[in-house]
Scaffold this motif. Sequence first.
Motif, PDB file in Angstrom:
ATOM      1  N   UNK A  28       0.824  -1.414   0.409  1.00  0.00           N
ATOM      2  CA  UNK A  28      -0.757  -0.350  -0.174  1.00  0.00           C
ATOM      3  C   UNK A  28       0.971   1.369   0.286  1.00  0.00           C
ATOM      4  N   UNK A  29       0.715   1.919  -1.117  1.00  0.00           N
ATOM      5  CA  UNK A  29       1.187   3.124  -1.033  1.00  0.00           C
ATOM      6  C   UNK A  29       0.858   4.098   0.262  1.00  0.00           C
ATOM      7  N   UNK A  30       2.098   5.220   0.705  1.00  0.00           N
ATOM      8  CA  UNK A  30       1.741   6.146   1.307  1.00  0.00           C
ATOM      9  C   UNK A  30       0.439   7.109   1.290  1.00  0.00           C
ATOM     10  N   UNK A  31       0.355   7.815  -0.825  1.00  0.00           N
ATOM     11  CA  UNK A  31      -0.784   8.065  -0.570  1.00  0.00           C
ATOM     12  C   UNK A  31      -1.627   7.572  -0.761  1.00  0.00           C
ATOM     13  N   UNK A  32      -2.202   6.335  -0.749  1.00  0.00           N
ATOM     14  CA  UNK A  32      -3.207   5.278  -0.720  1.00  0.00           C
ATOM     15  C   UNK A  32      -3.280   5.289   1.020  1.00  0.00           C
ATOM     16  N   UNK A  33      -2.430   5.451   1.915  1.00  0.00           N
ATOM     17  CA  UNK A  33      -2.135   5.059   3.443  1.00  0.00           C
ATOM     18  C   UNK A  33      -2.920   6.448   3.833  1.00  0.00           C
ATOM     19  N   UNK A  34      -2.071   7.185   3.347  1.00  0.00           N
ATOM     20  CA  UNK A  34      -3.166   8.757   3.975  1.00  0.00           C
ATOM     21  C   UNK A  34      -4.542   8.972   4.059  1.00  0.00           C
ATOM     22  N   UNK A  35      -5.125   8.491   2.503  1.00  0.00           N
ATOM     23  CA  UNK A  35      -5.944   8.265   1.904  1.00  0.00           C
ATOM     24  C   UNK A  35      -7.235   7.827   2.598  1.00  0.00           C
ATOM     25  N   UNK A  36      -6.494   6.286   3.361  1.00  0.00           N
ATOM     26  CA  UNK A  36      -7.863   5.945   4.416  1.00  0.00           C
ATOM     27  C   UNK A  36      -7.875   6.402   5.672  1.00  0.00           C
ATOM     28  N   UNK A  37      -6.661   7.383   6.244  1.00  0.00           N
ATOM     29  CA  UNK A  37      -6.657   7.063   7.256  1.00  0.00           C
ATOM     30  C   UNK A  37      -7.585   8.639   7.369  1.00  0.00           C
ATOM     31  N   UNK A  38      -7.170   9.239   6.066  1.00  0.00           N
ATOM     32  CA  UNK A  38      -8.894  10.286   6.710  1.00  0.00           C
ATOM     33  C   UNK A  38     -10.524   9.083   6.117  1.00  0.00           C
ATOM     34  N   UNK A  39     -10.555   8.006   5.506  1.00  0.00           N
ATOM     35  CA  UNK A  39     -11.261   7.309   5.641  1.00  0.00           C
ATOM     36  C   UNK A  39     -11.825   7.070   7.445  1.00  0.00           C
ATOM     37  N   UNK A  40     -10.748   6.266   7.772  1.00  0.00           N
ATOM     38  CA  UNK A  40     -11.004   5.451   8.783  1.00  0.00           C
ATOM     39  C   UNK A  40     -10.282   6.693  10.340  1.00  0.00           C
ATOM     40  N   UNK A  41     -10.352   7.087   9.953  1.00  0.00           N
ATOM     41  CA  UNK A  41      -9.801   8.386  11.466  1.00  0.00           C
ATOM     42  C   UNK A  41     -10.189   8.186  12.124  1.00  0.00           C
ATOM     43  N   UNK A  42     -11.742   7.291  12.409  1.00  0.00           N
ATOM     44  CA  UNK A  42     -12.100   6.208  14.189  1.00  0.00           C
ATOM     45  C   UNK A  42     -11.030   5.347  14.360  1.00  0.00           C
TER      46      UNK A  42
END
Length: 392
Positions: free
Chosen positions: A38-52
């Motif tokens: 998983x790329x760093x950019x994809x992980x950042x996007x996922x962190x925005x969605x899974x902020x909880x």
Amino acid sequence: MESELKDLNSQPASKPPGGGDGGKDNRPLLKPDPAPSVSAEELRELEKKCAAYVRSDAYGTMGRGDLSFKEKLLLGVAVVTLVPIRVVVIMTLLVFYYLICRICTLGLSPNRDEDEGEQEDYAHMGGWRRAVIVWCGRSLSRVMLFVLGFYWISETYRIPDSAEQSKPEGKEEEGEEAEKPGAIISNHVSYLDILYHMSSSFPSFVAKRSVAKLPLVGLISKCLGCVYVQRESKSSNFKGVAGVVTDRVREAHQNKSAPQIMLFPEGTTTNGDFLLPFKTGAFLAKAPVLPVILRYPYKRFSPAWDSISGVRHVIFLLCQFANHIEVTRLPVYYPSQEEKDDPKFYADNVRRLMASEGSMTLSDIGLAEKRVYHAALNGNNCHPSVLHQKDD
């Protein structure tokens, strides 16, 4: 909660369709991966969605952040001094309470649910035995929290206007009986939530059936009156989780001597800043509920069990000299007729009230997204269909 997080760390990830090579997907979650897919950019996007579920304390994501020399030195000193002492004291308290439960249940058969043979408990017994179990359980749970560094617990009793409006007419004059809730409802941040609620009200919890067979903890769970869940059961008389919980909530509300039940309607733990959608199991009985909000303020290590492995979390927690917990207790929430007719509406209203009073952000994600996030941290490829899996 233990079983849910155990599943996260032991359940293999889904194999890709078509029978391809799924070797990498079978690795446990929350383990380091030397070659993440998983790329760093994809992980950042996922962190925005899974902020909880995103961890933001000094120890970093998964508790593997870069620490300063001073922090490493403090951890080293704590590991060889504070941790052994705490482990020995906690195990001593656990064994001591087990012996108390064993003595108080000598010669007694556990209460059994006629419609649900898997359910058994000692929480329905009365007299001095029950009094000793409850008093010792509450006291030793508080001592255990103290040993873990929770020296002070801040409790606030709040009466918001919205809760006052939810109280039906005439309840004010019916006295203490009208205030008895069918269930305690709490947000879920950590396994420490259970210790706090045991020290506060000593309620029953929902646990996997296998918990009843564990050494020490098994008997204690029966004395708590835990509702055991065995999802794989195929027996014709099996009520299911919702049916058993509904009966227990209704019983606790109608019978003053019945054990109180504590429920975490989110179904999983968060980082404490968000509130996930509520499952309706606690609200199907149409009984009033008591909302309780837990927060764990921190400076270095967060006690929240979100995106960190269990062993690592326990070690870091034991290394913390002082931990903090803040509790906000709302008044009993009495459902309106419309809420009684629609459990989902009832659950959503209680959730919004708790989010407002606890300054938490409402989030629409659930356990499926948590698994995807954990898999991404582990470096696994996640199939999009995982996001649509339903959690039972």
